[in-house]
Design a protein around this motif. Structure first.
Motif, mmCIF file in Angstrom:
data_model
loop_
_atom_site.group_PDB
_atom_site.id
_atom_site.type_symbol
_atom_site.label_atom_id
_atom_site.label_comp_id
_atom_site.label_asym_id
_atom_site.label_seq_id
_atom_site.Cartn_x
_atom_site.Cartn_y
_atom_site.Cartn_z
ATOM 1 N N TYR A 204 0.848 -1.208 0.000
ATOM 2 C CA TYR A 204 0.000 0.000 0.000
ATOM 3 C C TYR A 204 0.879 1.253 0.000
ATOM 4 C CZ TYR A 204 -4.325 2.600 0.686
ATOM 5 O OH TYR A 204 -5.403 3.422 0.509
ATOM 6 N N ARG A 232 4.823 -4.731 14.056
ATOM 7 C CA ARG A 232 4.945 -6.023 13.376
ATOM 8 C C ARG A 232 6.407 -6.378 13.180
ATOM 9 N NH1 ARG A 232 0.484 -5.808 14.554
ATOM 10 N NH2 ARG A 232 -1.416 -6.156 13.363
ATOM 11 N N VAL A 269 3.771 1.106 12.218
ATOM 12 C CA VAL A 269 3.309 1.564 10.894
ATOM 13 C C VAL A 269 4.041 2.860 10.527
ATOM 14 C CG1 VAL A 269 1.303 2.337 9.566
ATOM 15 C CG2 VAL A 269 1.045 0.482 11.229
HETATM 16 C C1 WQD Z 1 0.586 -4.506 9.104
HETATM 17 C C2 WQD Z 1 0.278 -3.302 9.978
HETATM 18 C C3 WQD Z 1 -2.070 -2.766 10.058
HETATM 19 C C4 WQD Z 1 -2.461 -1.629 5.850
HETATM 20 C C5 WQD Z 1 -1.315 -9.993 7.363
HETATM 21 C C6 WQD Z 1 -2.050 -11.267 7.639
HETATM 22 C C7 WQD Z 1 -1.082 -12.333 8.044
HETATM 23 C C8 WQD Z 1 -0.014 -12.495 6.994
HETATM 24 C C9 WQD Z 1 0.647 -11.196 6.684
HETATM 25 C C10 WQD Z 1 -0.245 -14.016 5.193
HETATM 26 C C11 WQD Z 1 -0.963 -3.480 10.860
HETATM 27 C C12 WQD Z 1 -1.282 -1.646 9.406
HETATM 28 C C13 WQD Z 1 -1.964 -2.051 7.064
HETATM 29 C C14 WQD Z 1 -2.862 -0.279 5.702
HETATM 30 C C15 WQD Z 1 -2.228 0.138 7.991
HETATM 31 N N1 WQD Z 1 -0.593 -12.997 5.807
HETATM 32 N N2 WQD Z 1 -1.842 -1.187 8.133
HETATM 33 N N3 WQD Z 1 -2.716 0.553 6.792
HETATM 34 O O1 WQD Z 1 -2.231 -7.717 9.254
HETATM 35 O O2 WQD Z 1 0.085 -7.956 10.256
HETATM 36 O O3 WQD Z 1 -0.676 -9.564 8.554
HETATM 37 O O4 WQD Z 1 -0.337 -10.212 6.359
HETATM 38 O O5 WQD Z 1 -0.311 -14.490 4.212
HETATM 39 O O6 WQD Z 1 -1.775 -13.501 8.231
HETATM 40 O O7 WQD Z 1 -2.979 -11.041 8.670
HETATM 41 O O8 WQD Z 1 -0.135 -7.288 7.836
HETATM 42 O O9 WQD Z 1 0.595 -5.605 6.230
HETATM 43 O O10 WQD Z 1 -1.883 -5.991 6.545
HETATM 44 O O11 WQD Z 1 -0.572 -4.874 8.362
HETATM 45 O O12 WQD Z 1 -2.119 0.922 8.939
HETATM 46 O O13 WQD Z 1 -3.324 0.153 4.640
HETATM 47 O O14 WQD Z 1 -0.015 -2.187 9.115
HETATM 48 O O15 WQD Z 1 -3.090 -2.253 10.857
HETATM 49 O O16 WQD Z 1 -0.700 -2.820 12.060
HETATM 50 P P1 WQD Z 1 -0.826 -8.085 9.084
HETATM 51 P P2 WQD Z 1 -0.515 -5.942 7.137
#
Ligand code: WQD
Length: 338
Positions: A204, A232, A269
């Protein structure tokens, strides 16, 4: 003698990077992919990177004829099983598709492997099997739970392997629980290329950097974390690919394992956004938005077991993760514009 490894989903994001790492480690590699979430030109790109022809089968794990063709045309020594659906949000809309592809696909693969006398498999699991973990950094022995149909299929995948392994000692499994894979290959030729608006943070941010999206929505700034945004454990996809090579060598010595694959380092983030700004040399707009349902404040791997069992330690830092992502997306943009 050279070993032949089958990569299901080998044209996808993590699969393609692992393909390169395995070739570099001296394996022969065969890809099976239905290209449902991979670009058609990935085999050509892999050929450019490795300098050798790519053997791939285009087809579905749930199509017995394709699986048959793979196992009759090649003597497979071990399988790395990436092929799966992986969007958490989508899984809540179409759970049966997730169960079919991720669980029935695994069962079909295991049956065909057994028929071929191949008993070694590396399984793509996920930190998602920890649900809302009570302990941080997360140790592998923590109780598992699921919070989405996607997580359910990964947990069930692990349990299927446990049952199958308990019934027949010929099997050895490597279960790799990925944390948050990001970044792209140093060649700039392969990387993550999600269809439509990305769900995950780094792709993103990348689209904000290219100007395709106006601003990052930061989901929640009221978490109990230093800057209020989610933490993360981001891992460079090339490090993650190397973990598969190490997992396979352990399996070829009958050393089954279940390990977290992360760096042991958590970033917020806003840390990610700032690091990406440095990599692309632009200020990237963001707005604060409500928490995303199902998100947890922190997901951080305990990494001791991967070090002990596989000798694995992540080598790339945040700067390399963002720089490689930016190199990949800007190259893709330029070639699309040309
Ligand atoms: C990371 C952080 C969001 C998007 C997911 C799946 C997991 C694995 C990896 C596998 C969080 C924040 C995100 C945005 C934001 N999948 N965020 N704005 O949720 O830790 O893991 O992907 O295949 O199973 O759940 O990863 O990259 O979506 O989010 O603020 O537009 O970024 O809230 O804190 P996540 P993510």
């Amino acid at each position: 003698m050279r070993k032949t490894i089958l990569l299901t989903g080998g044209a996808g994001y993590i699969g393609s990077h692992t393909y390169v790492a395995l070739c570099e480690a001296g394996y022969d590699v065969v890809i099976l992919d239905n290209f449902s979430n991979a670009r058609d030109d990935v085999p050509d790109r892999l050929e450019l990177i490795t300098g050798r022809p790519v053997t791939f089968f285009k087809g579905d794990l749930l199509d017995p004829a394709v699986l048959d063709a793979v196992f009759t045309e090649h003597r497979i020594d071990a399988v790395v099983h990436f092929a799966a659906k992986k969007a958490v949000g989508e899984s809540t809309q179409i759970p049966l598709d997730y169960i079919e592809v991720n669980c029935s696909g695994l069962v079909a693969l295991l049956k065909r492997m057994r028929a071929a006398g191949c008993f070694r498999l590396v399984f793509s699991s996920s930190a998602t099997v920890y649900g809302e973990p009570r302990i941080t950094p997360i140790p592998e022995e923590l109780e598992r739970e699921y919070k989405s149909p996607y997580a359910y299929t990964k947990l069930m995948g692990e349990q299927i392997l446990e049952q199958v392994g308990a019934a027949d000692p010929r099997w050895s499994f490597g279960v790799l629980r990925y944390f948050n894979p990001v970044g792209a290959h140093s060649s700039g030729l392969i990387g993550e290329d999600p269809n439509g608006i990305p769900n995950n943070l780094m792709p993103y941010i990348a689209k904000v950097a290219t100007g395709e999206l106006p601003a990052l929505n930061v989901f929640g700034n009221d978490y109990d974390t230093p800057d209020g945004t989610g933490l993360r454990d981001y891992i460079h996809v090339e490090d993650l690919a190397r973990a598969h090579v190490l997992s396979l060598s352990a399996l070829l010595e009958e050393r089954g394992h279940v390990v977290n694959v992360g760096t042991g380092q958590a970033y917020s983030v806003l840390d990610m956004l700032r690091a990406y700004e440095k990599a692309c040399g632009k200020t990237l707009p963001h707005v604060f938005a409500p928490r995303r349902p199902g998100d947890v404040p922190i997901l951080l791997a305990r990494v001791d077991r991967a070090a002990e069992v596989l000798g694995f330690r992540a080598e790339h830092g945040l700067e390399a993760m963002c720089a490689s992502s930016w190199a990949w997306v800007s190259r893709m943009r330029n070639s699309a514009a040309a």
